[in-house]
Design a protein around this motif. Structure first.
Motif, short mmCIF file in Angstrom:
data_model
loop_
_atom_site.label_atom_id
_atom_site.label_comp_id
_atom_site.label_asym_id
_atom_site.label_seq_id
_atom_site.Cartn_x
_atom_site.Cartn_y
_atom_site.Cartn_z
N LEU A 20 5.22 8.11 5.14
CA LEU A 20 6.66 8.31 5.33
C LEU A 20 7.10 9.69 4.86
O LEU A 20 7.94 10.33 5.49
CB LEU A 20 7.45 7.23 4.61
CG LEU A 20 7.31 5.81 5.18
CD1 LEU A 20 8.05 4.81 4.29
CD2 LEU A 20 7.84 5.76 6.60
N ARG A 21 6.52 10.17 3.74
CA ARG A 21 6.86 11.51 3.26
C ARG A 21 6.42 12.58 4.26
O ARG A 21 7.15 13.53 4.52
CB ARG A 21 6.22 11.75 1.88
CG ARG A 21 6.96 11.08 0.73
CD ARG A 21 6.53 11.69 -0.61
NE ARG A 21 5.11 11.42 -0.86
CZ ARG A 21 4.66 10.35 -1.50
NH1 ARG A 21 5.52 9.43 -1.94
NH2 ARG A 21 3.36 10.19 -1.71
N ARG A 22 5.21 12.43 4.80
CA ARG A 22 4.74 13.39 5.80
C ARG A 22 5.63 13.37 7.03
O ARG A 22 5.93 14.42 7.60
CB ARG A 22 3.29 13.07 6.19
CG ARG A 22 2.26 13.42 5.12
CD ARG A 22 0.86 13.45 5.72
NE ARG A 22 0.50 12.16 6.30
CZ ARG A 22 -0.12 11.19 5.64
NH1 ARG A 22 -0.43 11.36 4.36
NH2 ARG A 22 -0.45 10.06 6.24
N ARG A 23 6.03 12.18 7.41
CA ARG A 23 6.90 12.07 8.59
C ARG A 23 8.25 12.73 8.35
O ARG A 23 8.77 13.42 9.23
CB ARG A 23 7.08 10.59 8.94
CG ARG A 23 7.85 10.35 10.22
CD ARG A 23 7.86 8.88 10.58
NE ARG A 23 8.63 8.64 11.78
CZ ARG A 23 8.77 7.43 12.34
NH1 ARG A 23 8.17 6.39 11.79
NH2 ARG A 23 9.50 7.28 13.42
N ARG A 24 8.83 12.52 7.16
CA ARG A 24 10.12 13.15 6.83
C ARG A 24 9.99 14.67 6.77
O ARG A 24 10.87 15.39 7.24
CB ARG A 24 10.65 12.60 5.51
CG ARG A 24 11.24 11.21 5.61
CD ARG A 24 12.05 10.87 4.37
NE ARG A 24 11.19 10.78 3.20
CZ ARG A 24 10.65 9.65 2.75
NH1 ARG A 24 10.87 8.52 3.39
NH2 ARG A 24 9.89 9.64 1.66
N ARG A 25 8.87 15.15 6.18
CA ARG A 25 8.67 16.60 6.12
C ARG A 25 8.55 17.19 7.53
O ARG A 25 9.09 18.26 7.80
CB ARG A 25 7.43 16.92 5.29
CG ARG A 25 7.62 16.80 3.79
CD ARG A 25 6.52 17.55 3.04
NE ARG A 25 5.21 16.95 3.32
CZ ARG A 25 4.65 16.02 2.58
NH1 ARG A 25 5.28 15.56 1.50
NH2 ARG A 25 3.46 15.55 2.88
N ARG A 26 7.83 16.49 8.39
CA ARG A 26 7.68 16.98 9.75
C ARG A 26 9.02 16.99 10.49
O ARG A 26 9.32 17.94 11.22
CB ARG A 26 6.66 16.11 10.51
CG ARG A 26 6.32 16.64 11.91
CD ARG A 26 5.23 15.81 12.55
NE ARG A 26 4.87 16.33 13.85
CZ ARG A 26 4.02 17.30 14.07
NH1 ARG A 26 3.43 17.90 13.03
NH2 ARG A 26 3.74 17.71 15.29
N THR A 27 9.81 15.96 10.28
CA THR A 27 11.14 15.91 10.92
C THR A 27 12.01 17.05 10.43
O THR A 27 12.70 17.71 11.23
CB THR A 27 11.80 14.56 10.62
OG1 THR A 27 10.98 13.50 11.12
CG2 THR A 27 13.17 14.48 11.28
N ARG A 28 12.01 17.29 9.11
CA ARG A 28 12.80 18.41 8.57
C ARG A 28 12.31 19.74 9.12
O ARG A 28 13.11 20.63 9.41
CB ARG A 28 12.74 18.40 7.03
CG ARG A 28 13.57 17.31 6.38
CD ARG A 28 13.78 17.60 4.90
NE ARG A 28 12.52 17.57 4.18
CZ ARG A 28 12.03 16.50 3.58
NH1 ARG A 28 12.71 15.35 3.61
NH2 ARG A 28 10.88 16.54 2.92
#
Length: 274
Positions: A20-28
């Motif tokens: 989830l953290r990787r996904r949020r970083r990618r979205t940002r």
């Protein structure tokens, strides 16, 4: 029944949290790049105009567009935006409802589908904008002609998109339902329609842009208000800053409408577990 050891749960939880953290970083990162490219584009546009690399009279520049926007905000800008938005949403909703209904009828009747297929292909490739004068004579000048233009452009696309989705529904599921005695109505409501929620929303995303194109084309031909009217007026009096400002407002409007459909798709998908 044997349950997994509780000690194994935290490891899975950490993996999920890392994902989830990787996904949020990618979205940002994606959003940052999108905003950065947009700011870079406007900065390069302004710099090119100031250095004389482009003709600011023809292509305008961001500072002149801001000045024009301030002037428009004091001279019925919201009225023009509201007119275009009303015409677009009306044509969009009519196109989706009529197109979806026609697609259901064609799926329901294989004979009608075979008869209509060549006409749908021809109508889809027909340049509807060229029929603008005929549309004006048929329905009259004003908002009716503009909405009809938007409807004509989006309707056939909706029919073809939805019909293709209906036909692509898993045939094994349909055959199984038939073996259990399901009626055609039950097959459509329980299998075909739920399987094509994403197809419906993909059609909506396409049609919202097509409806806006149809409205602007109609406003080019016959209108006394709207963003298309401002573009035509600006071209006639050589106020090209007005033209570029109207085009940018249209771009923002198209993006907001598209994102609204995408948000609605997410809400529906969560509601129905899709």
């Amino acid at each position: 029944m044997k349950h997994p050891e509780p000690a194994a749960w935290p490891a899975v939880s950490r993996q999920r949290a890392q994902y989830l953290r990787r996904r949020r970083r990618r979205t940002r990162l994606v959003h940052t790049c999108q905003i950065g490219f947009l700011l870079l584009f406007f900065a390069q546009w302004e710099l090119s105009a100031r250095l004389g690399w482009i003709d600011s009279f023809i292509l305008s520049q961001p500072t002149r567009i801001l000045a024009t926007l301030r002037n428009l905000s004091q001279n019925h800008l919201l009225m023009h935006v509201g007119v275009t938005l009303y015409e677009t949403l009306t044509g969009f909703v009519l196109g989706v409802l009529l197109g979806g209904a026609i697609a259901v009828v064609l799926w329901w009747s294989g004979f009608a589908s075979r008869v209509a297929e060549p006409y749908l292909v021809v109508l889809n490739s027909l340049p509807k904008i060229a029929l603008g004068p005929v549309i004006i004579l048929l329905v009259g000048a004003g908002a009716k002609a503009i909405i009809f233009m938007a409807l004509a452009i989006s309707l056939i696309v909706t029919v073809l998109e939805m019909l293709a989705g209906f036909r692509a529904t898993d045939p094994e599921s349909i055959r199984m339902a038939r073996t259990f005695g399901a009626t055609k109505r039950q097959i459509f409501t329980k299998i075909v329609l739920p399987s094509n929620i994403n197809t419906l929303f993909n059609s909506l995303k396409i049609n919202i842009g097509l409806s806006l194109v149809g409205v602007i084309a109609g406003e080019f031909l016959v209108s006394k208000a709207g963003l298309g009217y401002l573009i035509v007026y600006g071209g006639q009096v050589f106020q090209l800053d007005l033209v570029m400002t109207s085009v940018l407002i249209l771009s923002v409007m198209a993006a907001l409408m598209y994102e609204s459909v995408a948000l609605l798709q997410k809400l529906v998908s969560r509601r129905f577990g899709g």
